[in-house]
Design a protein around this motif. Structure first.
Motif, PDB file in Angstrom:
ATOM      1  N   ASP A 294       0.981  -1.268  -0.083  1.00 54.74           N
ATOM      2  CA  ASP A 294       0.102  -0.043   0.105  1.00 54.74           C
ATOM      3  C   ASP A 294       0.812   1.509   0.029  1.00 54.74           C
ATOM      4  O   ASP A 294       0.557   2.231  -0.643  1.00 54.74           O
TER       5      ASP A 294
ATOM      6  N   GLU B  80     -17.208  -5.609  -7.006  1.00 51.18           N
ATOM      7  CA  GLU B  80     -16.673  -5.434  -5.515  1.00 51.18           C
ATOM      8  C   GLU B  80     -17.364  -4.215  -4.837  1.00 51.18           C
ATOM      9  O   GLU B  80     -17.713  -3.327  -5.541  1.00 51.18           O
TER      10      GLU B  80
ATOM     11  N   MET C  20     -17.579  -0.919  -3.037  1.00 47.93           N
ATOM     12  CA  MET C  20     -16.573   0.103  -2.865  1.00 47.93           C
ATOM     13  C   MET C  20     -17.194   1.073  -1.898  1.00 47.93           C
ATOM     14  O   MET C  20     -18.182   1.196  -1.743  1.00 47.93           O
ATOM     15  N   SER C  21     -16.285   2.113  -1.614  1.00 53.15           N
ATOM     16  CA  SER C  21     -16.628   3.493  -0.979  1.00 53.15           C
ATOM     17  C   SER C  21     -15.915   4.256  -1.731  1.00 53.15           C
ATOM     18  O   SER C  21     -14.642   3.980  -2.178  1.00 53.15           O
TER      19      SER C  21
ATOM     20  N   ALA D 236     -13.615   6.206  -0.121  1.00 49.58           N
ATOM     21  CA  ALA D 236     -12.184   6.045   0.356  1.00 49.58           C
ATOM     22  C   ALA D 236     -11.416   4.787  -0.247  1.00 49.58           C
ATOM     23  O   ALA D 236     -10.225   5.001  -0.524  1.00 49.58           O
ATOM     24  N   SER D 237     -12.138   3.848  -0.253  1.00 53.67           N
ATOM     25  CA  SER D 237     -11.472   2.448  -0.906  1.00 53.67           C
ATOM     26  C   SER D 237     -11.033   2.770  -2.201  1.00 53.67           C
ATOM     27  O   SER D 237      -9.901   2.404  -2.624  1.00 53.67           O
ATOM     28  N   LEU D 238     -11.935   3.417  -2.945  1.00 59.73           N
ATOM     29  CA  LEU D 238     -11.434   3.557  -4.373  1.00 59.73           C
ATOM     30  C   LEU D 238     -10.233   4.669  -4.391  1.00 59.73           C
ATOM     31  O   LEU D 238      -9.389   4.414  -5.368  1.00 59.73           O
ATOM     32  N   ASN D 239     -10.357   5.532  -3.828  1.00 53.41           N
ATOM     33  CA  ASN D 239      -9.220   6.621  -4.074  1.00 53.41           C
ATOM     34  C   ASN D 239      -7.782   6.167  -3.561  1.00 53.41           C
ATOM     35  O   ASN D 239      -6.794   6.442  -3.900  1.00 53.41           O
ATOM     36  N   ALA D 240      -8.031   5.292  -2.471  1.00 50.21           N
ATOM     37  CA  ALA D 240      -6.700   4.576  -2.091  1.00 50.21           C
ATOM     38  C   ALA D 240      -6.189   3.890  -3.090  1.00 50.21           C
ATOM     39  O   ALA D 240      -5.125   3.309  -3.184  1.00 50.21           O
ATOM     40  N   GLN D 241      -6.878   3.190  -3.988  1.00 47.80           N
ATOM     41  CA  GLN D 241      -6.549   2.683  -5.251  1.00 47.80           C
ATOM     42  C   GLN D 241      -6.244   3.370  -6.520  1.00 47.80           C
ATOM     43  O   GLN D 241      -6.066   2.892  -7.566  1.00 47.80           O
TER      44      GLN D 241
END
Length: 225
Positions: A85, A177, A179-180, A182-187
């Motif tokens: 990460d 999947e 998603m949110s 936050a989880s999208l932006n983290a990727q």
């Protein structure tokens, strides 16, 4: 009973071995001991512990053994995941939204909700109450054609044409999947494109208000049903 005592001893041995493992390294003999405890037949013989097929369910000791193994395995991978990460460097979100521009998408809802949306904009969290049926998590969902909204909309009667800032899109299959933002932006993604498996059935899930500017929303006639 002797059977439960044996299970208890197996669990105790497994936990002791797991505690002795070097942090960040895969578990060693603990794996075998925990496996034996978790699969050991404790012959509970109590109807309260029987599952629907009449088989003896795991008791508390066995569940604890399974949890110990899961925890041990998770600790072995957490450091490598953290390193992976940390190595991800995303282009700034604002730059991504500008780079990928807008796409014309369509949304159908009730007249009441539609008028409210034109006044105050879309709220991605508005459907949180029924989000367990939202295939990619709580978001605003758009069809890629006006006609397709007839099949997708929860409420009908008011159609909106929207110029949506899609940013960098994550492509997902028919069962995506959840998603949110936050989880999208983290990727390094900003929206989700879902391929529903039939022509005209694909859709976009948008998780942020600022990607659906109110000034770029327009009411259009709904297609015949």
């Amino acid at each position: 009973p002797a059977a439960r005592l044996q299970a208890l001893l197996l669990v105790a041995a497994a936990l002791a071995l797991a505690a002795a493992d070097t942090p960040g390294q895969p578990p060693r003999a603990a794996d075998q001991a925990v496996e034996e405890a978790a699969t050991f037949d404790d012959e509970c013989g109590n109807a309260d512990y029987m599952d629907g097929d009449g088989a003896c369910s795991w008791n508390a000791l066995q569940l604890r053994a399974a949890a110990a193994r899961t925890s041990s395995s998770a600790s072995a991978t957490s450091s490598s995941n953290a390193s992976a990460d940390a190595s991800v460097t995303c282009e700034p979100r604002s730059a991504r939204l500008k780079k990928y521009g807008t796409r014309t998408l369509y949304h159908q809802t009730s007249i009441q909700y539609g008028l409210s949306i034109l006044r105050t904009g879309f709220n991605p969290m508005a459907g949180l109450a029924h989000s367990k049926w939202s295939i990619a998590g709580p978001a605003t969902y758009f069809a890629t054609s006006l006609q397709a909204t007839n099949k997708k909309a929860w409420n009908k009667g008011f159609c909106i044409k929207a110029e949506v800032l899609i940013g960098r899109v994550k492509n997902e299959p028919r069962t995506p999947e959840r998603m949110s933002l936050a989880s999208l932006n983290a990727q390094c993604y900003d929206s989700v494109h879902i391929n529903r498996g039939y022509k005209g059935g694909d859709e976009y899930a948008i998780y942020a208000r600022d990607q659906m500017p109110t000034r770029l929303l327009k009411q259009v006639p709904c297609p015949p049903r």
